[in-house]
Design a protein around this motif. Structure first.
Motif, PDB file in Angstrom:
ATOM      1  N   VAL A  27       0.845  -1.202   0.000  1.00  0.00           N
ATOM      2  CA  VAL A  27       0.000   0.000   0.000  1.00  0.00           C
ATOM      3  C   VAL A  27       0.877   1.248   0.000  1.00  0.00           C
ATOM      4  CG1 VAL A  27      -1.678   1.324   1.354  1.00  0.00           C
ATOM      5  CG2 VAL A  27      -1.995  -1.127   1.024  1.00  0.00           C
ATOM      6  N   ARG A  28       1.905   1.260   0.821  1.00  0.00           N
ATOM      7  CA  ARG A  28       2.811   2.423   0.865  1.00  0.00           C
ATOM      8  C   ARG A  28       3.595   2.574  -0.428  1.00  0.00           C
ATOM      9  NH1 ARG A  28       6.069   3.333   6.161  1.00  0.00           N
ATOM     10  NH2 ARG A  28       6.414   5.232   4.999  1.00  0.00           N
ATOM     11  N   LEU A  29       4.084   1.471  -0.983  1.00  0.00           N
ATOM     12  CA  LEU A  29       4.813   1.515  -2.250  1.00  0.00           C
ATOM     13  C   LEU A  29       3.919   2.066  -3.356  1.00  0.00           C
ATOM     14  CD1 LEU A  29       7.344   0.759  -3.942  1.00  0.00           C
ATOM     15  CD2 LEU A  29       6.279  -1.491  -4.270  1.00  0.00           C
ATOM     16  N   SER A  30       2.694   1.595  -3.409  1.00  0.00           N
ATOM     17  CA  SER A  30       1.752   2.058  -4.416  1.00  0.00           C
ATOM     18  C   SER A  30       1.449   3.548  -4.247  1.00  0.00           C
ATOM     19  CB  SER A  30       0.462   1.251  -4.328  1.00  0.00           C
ATOM     20  OG  SER A  30      -0.486   1.746  -5.225  1.00  0.00           O
ATOM     21  N   LYS A  31       1.335   3.971  -3.009  1.00  0.00           N
ATOM     22  CA  LYS A  31       1.059   5.383  -2.738  1.00  0.00           C
ATOM     23  C   LYS A  31       2.202   6.256  -3.248  1.00  0.00           C
ATOM     24  CE  LYS A  31       1.465   6.888   1.459  1.00  0.00           C
ATOM     25  NZ  LYS A  31       1.290   7.196   2.880  1.00  0.00           N
ATOM     26  N   HIS A  32       3.441   5.883  -2.947  1.00  0.00           N
ATOM     27  CA  HIS A  32       4.581   6.691  -3.371  1.00  0.00           C
ATOM     28  C   HIS A  32       4.811   6.609  -4.878  1.00  0.00           C
ATOM     29  CE1 HIS A  32       5.400   7.901   0.640  1.00  0.00           C
ATOM     30  NE2 HIS A  32       5.640   6.668   1.062  1.00  0.00           N
ATOM     31  N   ALA A  33       4.587   5.445  -5.464  1.00  0.00           N
ATOM     32  CA  ALA A  33       4.678   5.347  -6.918  1.00  0.00           C
ATOM     33  C   ALA A  33       3.581   6.193  -7.562  1.00  0.00           C
ATOM     34  CB  ALA A  33       4.555   3.895  -7.361  1.00  0.00           C
ATOM     35  N   GLY A  34       2.443   6.277  -6.907  1.00  0.00           N
ATOM     36  CA  GLY A  34       1.360   7.134  -7.397  1.00  0.00           C
ATOM     37  C   GLY A  34       1.738   8.599  -7.389  1.00  0.00           C
ATOM     38  N   HIS A  35       2.532   9.010  -6.404  1.00  0.00           N
ATOM     39  CA  HIS A  35       3.002  10.398  -6.382  1.00  0.00           C
ATOM     40  C   HIS A  35       3.881  10.679  -7.605  1.00  0.00           C
ATOM     41  CE1 HIS A  35       2.554  10.193  -1.762  1.00  0.00           C
ATOM     42  NE2 HIS A  35       1.473  10.744  -2.293  1.00  0.00           N
ATOM     43  N   VAL A  36       4.784   9.760  -7.904  1.00  0.00           N
ATOM     44  CA  VAL A  36       5.638   9.910  -9.089  1.00  0.00           C
ATOM     45  C   VAL A  36       4.779   9.893 -10.351  1.00  0.00           C
ATOM     46  CG1 VAL A  36       7.519   8.857 -10.424  1.00  0.00           C
ATOM     47  CG2 VAL A  36       7.625   8.893  -7.923  1.00  0.00           C
ATOM     48  N   LEU A  37       3.792   9.024 -10.368  1.00  0.00           N
ATOM     49  CA  LEU A  37       2.893   8.900 -11.514  1.00  0.00           C
ATOM     50  C   LEU A  37       2.155  10.212 -11.777  1.00  0.00           C
ATOM     51  CD1 LEU A  37       1.707   6.817 -13.538  1.00  0.00           C
ATOM     52  CD2 LEU A  37      -0.025   6.334 -11.840  1.00  0.00           C
ATOM     53  N   VAL A  38       1.601  10.813 -10.746  1.00  0.00           N
ATOM     54  CA  VAL A  38       0.864  12.063 -10.914  1.00  0.00           C
ATOM     55  C   VAL A  38       1.807  13.195 -11.322  1.00  0.00           C
ATOM     56  CG1 VAL A  38      -0.470  13.834  -9.687  1.00  0.00           C
ATOM     57  CG2 VAL A  38      -1.012  11.419  -9.369  1.00  0.00           C
ATOM     58  N   PHE A  39       2.952  13.294 -10.665  1.00  0.00           N
ATOM     59  CA  PHE A  39       3.900  14.361 -10.992  1.00  0.00           C
ATOM     60  C   PHE A  39       4.395  14.228 -12.429  1.00  0.00           C
ATOM     61  CE2 PHE A  39       8.226  16.172 -11.054  1.00  0.00           C
ATOM     62  CZ  PHE A  39       7.901  17.491 -10.770  1.00  0.00           C
ATOM     63  N   SER A  40       4.758  13.016 -12.833  1.00  0.00           N
ATOM     64  CA  SER A  40       5.237  12.830 -14.203  1.00  0.00           C
ATOM     65  C   SER A  40       4.107  13.064 -15.203  1.00  0.00           C
ATOM     66  CB  SER A  40       5.858  11.438 -14.387  1.00  0.00           C
ATOM     67  OG  SER A  40       4.908  10.422 -14.145  1.00  0.00           O
ATOM     68  N   GLY A  41       2.888  12.696 -14.844  1.00  0.00           N
ATOM     69  CA  GLY A  41       1.743  12.960 -15.717  1.00  0.00           C
ATOM     70  C   GLY A  41       1.503  14.450 -15.896  1.00  0.00           C
ATOM     71  N   LEU A  42       1.625  15.199 -14.803  1.00  0.00           N
ATOM     72  CA  LEU A  42       1.482  16.652 -14.904  1.00  0.00           C
ATOM     73  C   LEU A  42       2.583  17.262 -15.761  1.00  0.00           C
ATOM     74  CD1 LEU A  42       0.439  17.486 -11.227  1.00  0.00           C
ATOM     75  CD2 LEU A  42      -1.004  17.598 -13.275  1.00  0.00           C
ATOM     76  N   LEU A  43       3.805  16.747 -15.612  1.00  0.00           N
ATOM     77  CA  LEU A  43       4.910  17.217 -16.471  1.00  0.00           C
ATOM     78  C   LEU A  43       4.628  16.916 -17.938  1.00  0.00           C
ATOM     79  CD1 LEU A  43       8.262  16.361 -14.638  1.00  0.00           C
ATOM     80  CD2 LEU A  43       7.500  18.596 -15.432  1.00  0.00           C
ATOM     81  N   LEU A  44       4.125  15.722 -18.212  1.00  0.00           N
ATOM     82  CA  LEU A  44       3.794  15.360 -19.592  1.00  0.00           C
ATOM     83  C   LEU A  44       2.693  16.252 -20.152  1.00  0.00           C
ATOM     84  CD1 LEU A  44       3.942  11.470 -19.331  1.00  0.00           C
ATOM     85  CD2 LEU A  44       5.520  12.953 -20.585  1.00  0.00           C
ATOM     86  N   MET A  45       1.712  16.574 -19.315  1.00  0.00           N
ATOM     87  CA  MET A  45       0.651  17.482 -19.758  1.00  0.00           C
ATOM     88  C   MET A  45       1.229  18.858 -20.101  1.00  0.00           C
ATOM     89  SD  MET A  45      -2.546  16.783 -17.182  1.00  0.00           S
ATOM     90  CE  MET A  45      -3.281  18.349 -17.624  1.00  0.00           C
ATOM     91  N   TRP A  46       2.105  19.337 -19.249  1.00  0.00           N
ATOM     92  CA  TRP A  46       2.681  20.663 -19.446  1.00  0.00           C
ATOM     93  C   TRP A  46       3.590  20.694 -20.673  1.00  0.00           C
ATOM     94  CZ3 TRP A  46       7.859  22.421 -17.867  1.00  0.00           C
ATOM     95  CH2 TRP A  46       8.016  23.807 -18.008  1.00  0.00           C
TER      96      TRP A  46
END
Length: 143
Positions: free
Chosen positions: A49-68
């Motif tokens: 659960v913790r690993l998924s949560k932290h990978a999700g943070h990277v996922l959202v941040f990288s997704g926002l970078l890709l959008m930008w």
């Protein structure tokens, strides 16, 4: 730079989804586990659960970078749909796993009922993750 961010985004998606599949057979073993073995299984659940949560943070941040960098607007149907599902999943994940795992560690609770709840939460969360994955891969025109 853009291809590297796509790679990071893809790997973080795999890391946030993949470990949950290890938990499926572990649920069966948790039904009969006692003592240290049970604690070990619950520690594994907590780690995933913790690993998924932290990978999700990277996922959202990288997704926002890709959008930008890709100049994707927020109103793009699959992006907006993914964020709606993402925010709903955040509330779900916060309430689904950690409180149930804490209760399973206590001997006075109804373990079969808690294991059913944990199983239902696991399958429901995997479904939500696959909906987000489908939105990102298939890029459907929702409106």
């Amino acid at each position: 730079m853009y291809p590297w961010i796509v790679f990071i985004h893809s790997v973080s998606a795999m890391v946030s989804i993949g470990p949950f599949f290890v938990l499926i057979p572990m649920l069966r073993k948790l039904q009969t586990a006692e003592g240290e073995l049970k604690s070990s299984y619950l520690d594994s659940f907590h780690f995933v659960v913790r690993l998924s949560k932290h990978a999700g943070h990277v996922l959202v941040f990288s997704g926002l970078l890709l959008m930008w960098l890709g100049r994707w607007p927020w109103t793009t149907p699959y992006i907006a749909g993914t964020f709606v599902v993402l925010f709903a999943s955040l509330f779900f994940m916060a309430r689904a796993f950690s409180p149930t795992i804490r209760k399973l560690r206590q001997p006075e609770n109804d373990h079969p009922a808690l294991l059913r709840k944990l199983r239902r939460s696991l399958y429901l969360y995997l479904f939500v993750l696959f909906v987000m994955l489908w939105l990102m891969m298939m890029k459907p025109l929702l409106w």
